[in-house]
Design a protein around this motif. Structure first.
Motif, mmCIF file in Angstrom:
data_model
loop_
_atom_site.group_PDB
_atom_site.id
_atom_site.type_symbol
_atom_site.label_atom_id
_atom_site.label_comp_id
_atom_site.label_asym_id
_atom_site.label_seq_id
_atom_site.Cartn_x
_atom_site.Cartn_y
_atom_site.Cartn_z
ATOM 1 N N MET A 1 0.826 -1.198 0.000
ATOM 2 C CA MET A 1 0.000 0.000 0.000
ATOM 3 C C MET A 1 0.872 1.266 0.000
ATOM 4 O O MET A 1 0.526 2.237 -0.642
ATOM 5 C CB MET A 1 -0.917 -0.046 1.224
ATOM 6 N N GLY A 2 1.970 1.213 0.733
ATOM 7 C CA GLY A 2 2.865 2.375 0.799
ATOM 8 C C GLY A 2 3.499 2.685 -0.545
ATOM 9 O O GLY A 2 3.697 3.858 -0.891
ATOM 10 N N ASP A 3 3.816 1.626 -1.308
ATOM 11 C CA ASP A 3 4.404 1.831 -2.638
ATOM 12 C C ASP A 3 3.447 2.567 -3.559
ATOM 13 O O ASP A 3 3.855 3.441 -4.328
ATOM 14 C CB ASP A 3 4.778 0.486 -3.269
ATOM 15 N N ILE A 4 2.180 2.212 -3.482
ATOM 16 C CA ILE A 4 1.174 2.854 -4.338
ATOM 17 C C ILE A 4 1.067 4.338 -4.005
ATOM 18 O O ILE A 4 0.989 5.183 -4.898
ATOM 19 C CB ILE A 4 -0.186 2.144 -4.190
ATOM 20 N N ILE A 5 1.095 4.676 -2.739
ATOM 21 C CA ILE A 5 1.004 6.079 -2.317
ATOM 22 C C ILE A 5 2.210 6.857 -2.816
ATOM 23 O O ILE A 5 2.072 7.968 -3.339
ATOM 24 C CB ILE A 5 0.859 6.177 -0.784
ATOM 25 N N VAL A 6 3.399 6.288 -2.693
ATOM 26 C CA VAL A 6 4.616 6.957 -3.164
ATOM 27 C C VAL A 6 4.563 7.165 -4.670
ATOM 28 O O VAL A 6 4.881 8.247 -5.178
ATOM 29 C CB VAL A 6 5.876 6.143 -2.760
ATOM 30 N N ILE A 7 4.130 6.151 -5.410
ATOM 31 C CA ILE A 7 4.026 6.270 -6.863
ATOM 32 C C ILE A 7 3.008 7.345 -7.240
ATOM 33 O O ILE A 7 3.245 8.134 -8.164
ATOM 34 C CB ILE A 7 3.672 4.904 -7.487
ATOM 35 N N LEU A 8 1.893 7.409 -6.539
ATOM 36 C CA LEU A 8 0.889 8.438 -6.820
ATOM 37 C C LEU A 8 1.420 9.837 -6.541
ATOM 38 O O LEU A 8 1.183 10.768 -7.318
ATOM 39 C CB LEU A 8 -0.379 8.179 -5.998
ATOM 40 N N VAL A 9 2.144 9.999 -5.449
ATOM 41 C CA VAL A 9 2.707 11.313 -5.115
ATOM 42 C C VAL A 9 3.717 11.740 -6.181
ATOM 43 O O VAL A 9 3.699 12.888 -6.640
ATOM 44 C CB VAL A 9 3.344 11.296 -3.708
ATOM 45 N N ILE A 10 4.576 10.836 -6.597
ATOM 46 C CA ILE A 10 5.561 11.153 -7.633
ATOM 47 C C ILE A 10 4.852 11.477 -8.945
ATOM 48 O O ILE A 10 5.228 12.420 -9.644
ATOM 49 C CB ILE A 10 6.562 9.991 -7.800
#
Length: 52
Positions: A1-10
């Protein structure tokens, strides 16, 4: 889940930068950063500063 959030922010940051540059180009401002929209074909900041 954390990876998805980081990818969305980038992704959002990249879209914001892209929108900023598109908006500047539509306004006729230069991409070189020295305000030389009248320089035809200036490829670098150095060339742009010579013409100003």
């Amino acid at each position: 889940m954390g990876d998805i959030i980081v990818i969305l922010v980038i992704g959002i940051c990249l879209l914001a930068v892209l929108a900023y540059h598109i908006n500047r180009r539509k306004k006729g401002q230069s991409g070189c950063g020295c305000g030389c929209s009248g320089c035809s074909g200036a490829g670098t900041i150095r060339e742009c500063k010579k013409k100003n």
